[in-house]
Design an enzyme around this catalytic site. Structure first.
Site, PDB file in Angstrom:
ATOM      1  N   ARG A 186      27.170  15.400  -9.446  1.00 13.41           N
ATOM      2  CA  ARG A 186      28.030  15.816  -8.336  1.00 13.41           C
ATOM      3  C   ARG A 186      29.525  15.733  -8.659  1.00 13.41           C
ATOM      4  O   ARG A 186      30.339  16.295  -7.938  1.00 13.41           O
ATOM      5  CB  ARG A 186      27.734  15.043  -7.044  1.00 13.41           C
ATOM      6  CG  ARG A 186      26.372  15.363  -6.447  1.00 13.41           C
ATOM      7  CD  ARG A 186      26.156  14.670  -5.129  1.00 13.41           C
ATOM      8  NE  ARG A 186      27.033  15.188  -4.085  1.00 13.41           N
ATOM      9  CZ  ARG A 186      27.174  14.601  -2.899  1.00 13.41           C
ATOM     10  NH1 ARG A 186      26.511  13.478  -2.627  1.00 13.41           N
ATOM     11  NH2 ARG A 186      27.985  15.124  -2.002  1.00 13.41           N
ATOM     12  N   ASP A 187      29.890  15.024  -9.712  1.00 12.03           N
ATOM     13  CA  ASP A 187      31.274  15.021 -10.208  1.00 12.03           C
ATOM     14  C   ASP A 187      31.226  15.211 -11.721  1.00 12.03           C
ATOM     15  O   ASP A 187      31.793  14.421 -12.481  1.00 12.03           O
ATOM     16  CB  ASP A 187      31.985  13.714  -9.857  1.00 12.03           C
ATOM     17  CG  ASP A 187      32.201  13.553  -8.365  1.00 12.03           C
ATOM     18  OD1 ASP A 187      32.863  14.422  -7.769  1.00 12.03           O
ATOM     19  OD2 ASP A 187      31.693  12.576  -7.791  1.00 12.03           O
TER      20      ASP A 187
END
EC number: 2.7.1.235
Length: 265
Positions: free
Chosen positions: A161-162
């Site tokens: 997600r990052d």
């Protein structure tokens, strides 16, 4: 629930781990409303503490409206670290985890990991590649390693997600030899863990990597090389099966860029 490994298991035996965590002092790296990141020294070694203080009702509503589960504590990162280690992906080494409370607004939790040092983020290591190209062999080696790591991560049911190159740390010293190459993926507090990563979350990670690599002088051939290692198939087949990903990569990377600039990040 509290889980401690050495040296905390010995140092904090018979003590309240949450009380001990609150006593820790050091260099504050990030201070948010619901999360604090601190680097501290213990018995001559450096560690990182992430202290989670529940979440806000606003954050819960925002995530639910976006069909996402909000980050409620340190458990995601703790479980992701161990899942990645199990499948052979280098990452942080967790030595302490604790959580208490059922109410997501007030739940407290912490995770303590060893400080990965000496290291340099790939963002910093590759920063001047556009004007000072690296040895082609080293570049290919790094591309192949990151592609393999991300493939293993996704195969294990984890999406980051990052997923940006700043969250991949190259261990030093590194002189260009493959036998000394070690890269660790960090900052997994927003990671999602499932039996299988949904395609849209897989694509978000891949597009994040693409976006964060746009200014380091990678060629189209470098990008194809990454994809061949990640997908484990000939380029012709990738171009046929992954046309949707390829079509939206540039568009979505540009949106990320605009959003990042708007937020001043």
């Amino acid at each position: 629930m509290v889980e401690l490994k050495e040296p905390l298991a010995t140092l904090w035996r018979g003590k309240d781990a949450f009380a001990e965590v609150k006593k820790l002092n050091g260099e504050v790296f990030r201070e948010l409303e619901t999360r604090r990141t601190l680097r501290f020294e213990l018995s001559g070694k450096s560690y990182f503490l992430k202290w989670h203080k529940g979440t806000t009702l606003k954050e819960i509503i925002k995530n639910l409206l976006s069909l996402r589960m909000p980050v409620l504590g340190a458990d995601r990162e703790w479980h992701a670290i161990h899942r990645l280690s199990d499948v052979g992906v280098d990452t942080m080494k967790g030595i302490g985890f604790g959580e208490k409370g059922l109410n997501p607004l007030t739940r407290a939790s912490f995770i303590i990991t060893e400080d990965l040092t000496p290291t340099i983020s790939l963002e910093d290591y590759c920063a001047d590649w556009a004007v000072n190209p690296p040895d082609i062999r080293v570049k290919r080696m790094l591309i192949a390693r990151v592609a393999t790591m991300v493939r293993k991560m996704h195969t294990a049911g984890i999406n980051h997600r990052d997923c940006y190159i700043c969250h991949f740390l190259l261990h030093l010293p590194f002189t260009g030899r493959e036998d000394e190459l070690k890269i660790s993926v960090i900052d997994l507090h927003r990671a999602q863990i499932r039996a299988k990563v949904p395609r849209r979350w897989r694509d978000k990670d891949l597009i994040g990597l693409y976006f964060s690599s746009m200014n380091i002088g990678l060629t189209q051939r470098d990008i194809w090389r990454f994809m061949k290692v990640y997908f484990g198939m000939p380029l012709r087949k990738i171009l046929s099966l992954e046309q949707n990903l390829l079509n939206m990569a540039s568009v979505k990377a540009e949106r990320i860029k605009e959003r990042t600039q708007r937020k001043g990040l």
